[in-house]
Design a protein around this motif. Structure first.
Motif, PDB file in Angstrom:
ATOM      1  N   LYS A 106      11.986 -37.027 -75.896  1.00 54.89           N
ATOM      2  CA  LYS A 106      11.411 -36.401 -74.699  1.00 54.89           C
ATOM      3  C   LYS A 106      10.022 -36.965 -74.394  1.00 54.89           C
ATOM      4  O   LYS A 106       9.698 -37.272 -73.236  1.00 54.89           O
ATOM      5  N   VAL A 107       9.198 -37.072 -75.404  1.00 56.18           N
ATOM      6  CA  VAL A 107       7.833 -37.552 -75.203  1.00 56.18           C
ATOM      7  C   VAL A 107       7.827 -39.048 -74.896  1.00 56.18           C
ATOM      8  O   VAL A 107       7.044 -39.530 -74.071  1.00 56.18           O
ATOM      9  N   ARG A 108       8.724 -39.793 -75.519  1.00 54.62           N
ATOM     10  CA  ARG A 108       8.845 -41.224 -75.214  1.00 54.62           C
ATOM     11  C   ARG A 108       9.273 -41.431 -73.756  1.00 54.62           C
ATOM     12  O   ARG A 108       8.753 -42.306 -73.059  1.00 54.62           O
ATOM     13  N   GLN A 109      10.204 -40.616 -73.300  1.00 54.04           N
ATOM     14  CA  GLN A 109      10.643 -40.713 -71.909  1.00 54.04           C
ATOM     15  C   GLN A 109       9.508 -40.363 -70.952  1.00 54.04           C
ATOM     16  O   GLN A 109       9.332 -41.000 -69.914  1.00 54.04           O
ATOM     17  N   PHE A 110       8.717 -39.352 -71.322  1.00 58.30           N
ATOM     18  CA  PHE A 110       7.566 -38.984 -70.499  1.00 58.30           C
ATOM     19  C   PHE A 110       6.584 -40.151 -70.412  1.00 58.30           C
ATOM     20  O   PHE A 110       6.007 -40.418 -69.352  1.00 58.30           O
ATOM     21  N   ALA A 111       6.401 -40.867 -71.522  1.00 58.15           N
ATOM     22  CA  ALA A 111       5.505 -42.023 -71.525  1.00 58.15           C
ATOM     23  C   ALA A 111       5.999 -43.091 -70.551  1.00 58.15           C
ATOM     24  O   ALA A 111       5.212 -43.670 -69.787  1.00 58.15           O
ATOM     25  N   ARG A 112       7.283 -43.352 -70.565  1.00 62.11           N
ATOM     26  CA  ARG A 112       7.840 -44.351 -69.642  1.00 62.11           C
ATOM     27  C   ARG A 112       7.650 -43.907 -68.198  1.00 62.11           C
ATOM     28  O   ARG A 112       7.365 -44.731 -67.313  1.00 62.11           O
ATOM     29  N   MET A 113       7.805 -42.615 -67.949  1.00 58.33           N
ATOM     30  CA  MET A 113       7.624 -42.098 -66.587  1.00 58.33           C
ATOM     31  C   MET A 113       6.182 -42.253 -66.112  1.00 58.33           C
ATOM     32  O   MET A 113       5.923 -42.288 -64.903  1.00 58.33           O
ATOM     33  N   GLN A 114       5.245 -42.342 -67.058  1.00 58.56           N
ATOM     34  CA  GLN A 114       3.837 -42.556 -66.715  1.00 58.56           C
ATOM     35  C   GLN A 114       3.507 -44.040 -66.564  1.00 58.56           C
ATOM     36  O   GLN A 114       2.352 -44.399 -66.363  1.00 58.56           O
ATOM     37  N   GLY A 115       4.537 -44.887 -66.659  1.00 60.28           N
ATOM     38  CA  GLY A 115       4.332 -46.322 -66.482  1.00 60.28           C
ATOM     39  C   GLY A 115       3.885 -47.048 -67.727  1.00 60.28           C
ATOM     40  O   GLY A 115       3.451 -48.210 -67.652  1.00 60.28           O
ATOM     41  N   ILE A 116       3.986 -46.416 -68.890  1.00 55.15           N
ATOM     42  CA  ILE A 116       3.566 -47.043 -70.141  1.00 55.15           C
ATOM     43  C   ILE A 116       4.685 -47.927 -70.681  1.00 55.15           C
ATOM     44  O   ILE A 116       5.851 -47.508 -70.750  1.00 55.15           O
ATOM     45  N   VAL A 117       4.348 -49.153 -71.037  1.00 57.16           N
ATOM     46  CA  VAL A 117       5.315 -50.089 -71.612  1.00 57.16           C
ATOM     47  C   VAL A 117       5.367 -49.875 -73.121  1.00 57.16           C
ATOM     48  O   VAL A 117       4.367 -50.077 -73.824  1.00 57.16           O
ATOM     49  N   LEU A 118       6.526 -49.444 -73.624  1.00 55.67           N
ATOM     50  CA  LEU A 118       6.687 -49.179 -75.053  1.00 55.67           C
ATOM     51  C   LEU A 118       7.257 -50.399 -75.751  1.00 55.67           C
ATOM     52  O   LEU A 118       8.228 -51.002 -75.280  1.00 55.67           O
ATOM     53  N   VAL A 119       6.644 -50.775 -76.871  1.00 53.73           N
ATOM     54  CA  VAL A 119       7.054 -51.967 -77.622  1.00 53.73           C
ATOM     55  C   VAL A 119       7.250 -51.617 -79.093  1.00 53.73           C
ATOM     56  O   VAL A 119       6.754 -50.591 -79.574  1.00 53.73           O
ATOM     57  N   ARG A 120       7.961 -52.483 -79.795  1.00 48.21           N
ATOM     58  CA  ARG A 120       8.169 -52.312 -81.231  1.00 48.21           C
ATOM     59  C   ARG A 120       7.207 -53.177 -82.049  1.00 48.21           C
ATOM     60  O   ARG A 120       6.931 -52.876 -83.203  1.00 48.21           O
ATOM     61  N   GLU A 121       6.724 -54.252 -81.468  1.00 49.23           N
ATOM     62  CA  GLU A 121       5.843 -55.175 -82.185  1.00 49.23           C
ATOM     63  C   GLU A 121       4.670 -55.572 -81.287  1.00 49.23           C
ATOM     64  O   GLU A 121       4.715 -55.420 -80.066  1.00 49.23           O
ATOM     65  N   ASN A 122       3.627 -56.127 -81.909  1.00 49.67           N
ATOM     66  CA  ASN A 122       2.467 -56.673 -81.189  1.00 49.67           C
ATOM     67  C   ASN A 122       1.856 -55.655 -80.227  1.00 49.67           C
ATOM     68  O   ASN A 122       1.536 -55.970 -79.074  1.00 49.67           O
ATOM     69  N   ALA A 123       1.663 -54.443 -80.705  1.00 49.53           N
ATOM     70  CA  ALA A 123       1.101 -53.377 -79.873  1.00 49.53           C
ATOM     71  C   ALA A 123      -0.420 -53.455 -79.834  1.00 49.53           C
ATOM     72  O   ALA A 123      -1.072 -53.845 -80.808  1.00 49.53           O
ATOM     73  N   ASP A 124      -0.972 -53.082 -78.659  1.00 42.95           N
ATOM     74  CA  ASP A 124      -2.421 -52.934 -78.538  1.00 42.95           C
ATOM     75  C   ASP A 124      -2.871 -51.552 -79.008  1.00 42.95           C
ATOM     76  O   ASP A 124      -4.025 -51.348 -79.364  1.00 42.95           O
TER      77      ASP A 124
END
Length: 255
Positions: A106-124
């Motif tokens: 649920k929270v991950r989906q909310f992050a995507r809805m806020q325009g956040i790009v979710l990654v598995r590697e090389n995160a800032d």
């Protein structure tokens, strides 16, 4: 001889005078999202002055609004302040480009809805929330991201919250301890969003259009609800645990 005023009466006097009533969720309003009868009555008595202020980082505000609505309680989403949701909003406002998110679907989906790009590697930046599917692989990826210099935003530092039958429910803070055990120097630089940090208290007062001095915080955790309210200049009423008060003591007696 004067009859001493009970602690319950004193607490009810504070509630009656307050223009804003801030309520914790887990262990106070609800246990595992099951609203307590005493909480239902309390919210009904103070309906227009209520805001939920919770370190919950598993759900979004609409989820808790729906739980309350099933009990006939109308608390608008904008008055339900959750640590996980506000952590995402904070990250979105920072404009981080590559974000590693440890959290519920649920929270991950909310992050995507806020325009956040979710990654598995090389995160800032790494965002840590409660994740019931936390694994060794997630711990390894997050630890290495921090080791390479990624920033850390934590929804809350609670190690547990109360479940049904007084069972312990592991929280975000328990996952945080595993992460901090892997990487040195992170604790002093991380940003914590939830209680006892001031953000949720400030947002709740803003949404209720009250000053901290006009609000009361009701919760069960002295380290988050009590200490956080004190820092924010809000009077705290602690219920449950070591406190002699219970939520039912705060309900105005029927006339």
């Amino acid at each position: 001889m004067d009859v001493p005023i009970s602690r319950g009466q004193i607490a009810r006097q504070f509630l009656s005078a307050a223009k804003g009533v801030l309520l914790d969720w887990d262990g106070c309003v609800a246990i595992e999202n099951r609203v307590l009868c005493s909480a239902k009555k309390l919210i009904e008595q103070h309906a227009g002055r209520i805001a939920i202020v919770s370190n919950n980082s598993t759900h979004v505000s609409a989820d808790l609004a729906a739980v309350l609505a099933r009990h006939g309680l109308d608390v608008p989403e904008h008055r339900i302040l959750l640590a996980g949701v506000e952590a995402i909003r904070h990250v979105s406002a920072r404009g981080a480009r590559r974000v590693m998110m440890i959290g519920s679907p649920k929270v991950r989906q909310f992050a995507r809805m806020q325009g956040i790009v979710l990654v598995r590697e090389n995160a800032d930046l790494v965002v840590l929330a409660r994740d019931a599917r936390f694994t060794y692989a997630k711990l390894e990826r997050a630890a290495n991201a921090l080791q390479r210099g990624a920033d850390l935003v934590v929804a809350n530092v609670d190690r547990t919250h109360p479940g049904i039958g007084n069972r312990l429910v592991p929280e975000t803070g328990s996952l945080l301890e595993a992460l901090l055990a892997c990487v040195d120097g992170v604790r002093d630089k991380m940003r914590v969003i939830g209680k006892p940090a001031p953000l949720l208290f400030e947002l709740a007062c803003e949404r209720l259009s009250v000053t901290p001095g006009e609000a009361v915080m009701i919760g069960d955790n002295p380290e988050t609800d009590g200490e956080g309210a004190r820092r924010a200049g809000i009077h705290a009423i602690l219920v449950g645990g070591a406190s002699p008060l219970r939520l039912e003591h705060l309900i105005e007696p029927s006339v």
